[in-house]
Scaffold this active site. Structure first.
Site: not given
Length: 444
Positions: A66, A68, A144
Site C-alpha cells: 500500500d 499512503d 506508532d
C-alpha cells in the site's frame, strides 16, 4: 548510567533530511496514484508526502503493498481537490482517493497531519476520537514505531526522518515512539502490530518496546471484534503467518485474540496442521496466487470442531447433525472475539461439511461432490489433514485419482470401493415391527 544518558541525547527527536536515492528509493518505484495525489495536493498549496510502511518497505528493498499519503490539507480540503474521493471513519477521518487501471480500482489513503494535543480517551486510556490536526512534526510523534515515521517527498526525492527510523531500520529493530506502555493503552492493537511487523520484516522488538506487552494483553478485550478481525487478517496475509502466530503465542497475545489456539498448538498433530496451512498460504502469496480467508479460518478452528464432533458422535448423534452442531458451537464461541464476516464463515463451514462426504464413494455421490463449488478447497483441506496424520492418506489418494481419470477408471474405482464395503453410507436398519398376535393368527 552515562551511556544511557548519551543514548537518550542521541535519540532525541529532530528532523533529518536524507537523499532518497542514497537509500535506493526512486520516484519510478512508486504507485502512480500516490504520485498523482502528492502532485495535486502540492500544486494546490498543501504539503503532501508518501508515508509510513511504503517508505519503510522501499528502504528494506521490498515492494510495498500500500502507498499512503500524509498531508497538511484537512479531509474536507482533500475532498475538494479530489471530487471522486470519499471521507471515511469516525475515530480518525481518512480520505479514500480511487484510481482505476486494468486491474480494477486502487485506493490511496490520505490522512491529515495529527496534532500532539491530548485526544479524548476511555477509562483504559484508549483514544476514542482523534480528529485534531497539527504539523508534520506533531504527526510524526503520533505514529506508532520509528520505522513508520518516515516521510518521502516524491518531487524533491527527500526522506524526512523525525525519530531515527532510518537508524533503527539499519539496526533491524522495532522501536516505539514515546512511552510504550502509554502508547499501548492509547491503542492496544499496537501490541498485535508490533508482533506482526517484527515477524514480517524480521526485526527485533526493542526491549523497552516489548516489556509492557506481557502486562497489557488484557487491554485487547476492550477492542471491537471487527477491528480485531481486520488485524487478524493482516497477520494471516502478512506472508509470514506462521512466524506471526508463533510470536503471538510467545507474547501471550493469542489468548485475547484466538484463545482456541492454545489447545490447537499444544497438540503436535494439530500444530503441524496449522503450520502447514499457514506456510502454504505464505507460499501462495509469494507466488502472487489468491488465498481463501475461509480456508484459513477452517484450518485454525478445525481442531476444536473435530474434537467436539467426535464427542457428539460418541454420545450417539449421527455424523452430519453432530458435525453441524459442533461447527455452530465453535463459531459462536469464536464470534465473541472475532467478527468473521458471513462470506468467510460460510466458506469455512462448507469446507468442514464436505469432510465426511469424502468417505461416501459409491453410486453417484462422488460425482455430485465433484460438482460442488467448494470442492477444491475441501479436497485441499482433506489432503492437508492426511499429510498431518489427521485423515486416511489412502482416501486422499483415491480422490486425487478420481478427479483426473477417465470415466472407465472412475467406474472401476467406485466398484472397488463398493466391493471392499468401504465408502458406503452405513445406515442403521430399523428393527421390523412384530405383528400383533391377533393379526398373525388371522393371517393378515
Amino acid at each position: 548510567m552515562i551511556r544511557k544518558l548519551i543514548g537518550k541525547v542521541l535519540r532525541r527527536p529532530g528532523k533529518r533530511v536524507l537523499h532518497a536515492k542514497h537509500y535506493g528509493i526512486r520516484r519510478d518505484q512508486l504507485h502512480s496514484g500516490a504520485i498523482k495525489v502528492c502532485d495535486r495536493l502540492q500544486a494546490a498549496g498543501y504539503d503532501a508526502y508518501i508515508v509510513g510502511g511504503a517508505v519503510r518497505d522501499l528502504m528494506l528493498g521490498k515492494h510495498p503493498k500500500d502507498f499512503d499519503v500524509a498531508t497538511s490539507a484537512t479531509p474536507e480540503q482533500v475532498r475538494h481537490v479530489f471530487h471522486r474521493s470519499r471521507i471515511i471513519g469516525r475515530r480518525f477521518k481518512i480520505v479514500h482517493v480511487p484510481f482505476y487501471d486494468r486491474d480494477g480500482e486502487e485506493i490511496i489513503e490520505v490522512t491529515t497531519f495529527r496534532s500532539a494535543s491530548e485526544a479524548p480517551t476511555d477509562d483504559a486510556g484508549r483514544i476514542l476520537r482523534d480528529n485534531v490536526y497539527g504539523t508534520i512534526e506533531e504527526d510524526a510523534s503520533r505514529r506508532d514505531f520509528t520505522v513508520n515515521a518516515l516521510y518521502y517527498d516524491p518531487n524533491r526525492e527527500e526522506i524526512l526522518d523525525f525519530h531515527h527510523g532510518v537508524d533503527d531500520l539499519e539496526r533491524r529493530q522495532l522501536v516505539m515512539i514515546g512511552d510504550p506502555a502509554q502508547r499501548y493503552r492509547e491503542d492496544p492493537v499496537r501490541m498485535l502490530r508490533a508482533v506482526r511487523l517484527a515477524a514480517k520484516l524480521e526485526l527485533t522488538i526493542a526491549p523497552a518496546t516489548k516489556k509492557p506487552i506481557a502486562t497489557l494483553t488484557s487491554l485487547l478485550e476492550n477492542i471491537p471484534s471487527a477491528r480485531l478481525f481486520d488485524e487478524t487478517m493482516k497477520l494471516l496475509l502478512s506472508g509470514k503467518a506462521w512466524a506471526c502466530v508463533s510470536a503471538l503465542r510467545a507474547e501471550g497475545l493469542h489468548r485475547s485474540l484466538l484463545p482456541i489456539l492454545e489447545r490447537q498448538l499444544d497438540d503436535p498433530n494439530a500444530a503441524t496442521f496449522v503450520q502447514r496451512a499457514l506456510e502454504n498460504t505464505d507460499a501462495r502469496l509469494a507466488e502472487d496466487k489468491p488465498v481463501s480467508a475461509g480456508f484459513l479460518f477452517a484450518t485454525l478452528l478445525w481442531h476444536d470442531v473435530e474434537t467436539l464432533w467426535k464427542k457428539k458422535e460418541a454420545a450417539g448423534e449421527h455424523t452430519t447433525p453432530a458435525l453441524v452442531a459442533a461447527m455452530n458451537e465453535v463459531d459462536d464461541r469464536v464470534s465473541k472475539r472475532l467478527a468473521i464476516p458471513n462470506r468467510y464463515s460460510a466458506a469455512m463451514k462448507e469446507v468442514w461439511l464436505m469432510q465426511p462426504r469424502f468417505e461416501q464413494r459409491v453410486g453417484q455421490r462422488p460425482f455430485r461432490l465433484l460438482e460442488q463449488q467448494r470442492f477444491r478447497a475441501a479436497y485441499d483441506f482433506l489432503v492437508l489433514r492426511a499429510q498431518c496424520g489427521l485423515a486416511d492418506k489412502a482416501l486422499a489418494d483415491w480422490w486425487q485419482q478420481f478427479q483426473y481419470c477417465d470415466d472407465a477408471t472412475r467406474s472401476a474405482l467406485i466398484a472397488n470401493v463398493a466391493g471392499s464395503d468401504k465408502g458406503g453410507v452405513q445406515r442403521k436398519r430399523k428393527p421390523r415391527r412384530k405383528k400383533p398376535a391377533a393379526a398373525q393368527a388371522s393371517g393378515a
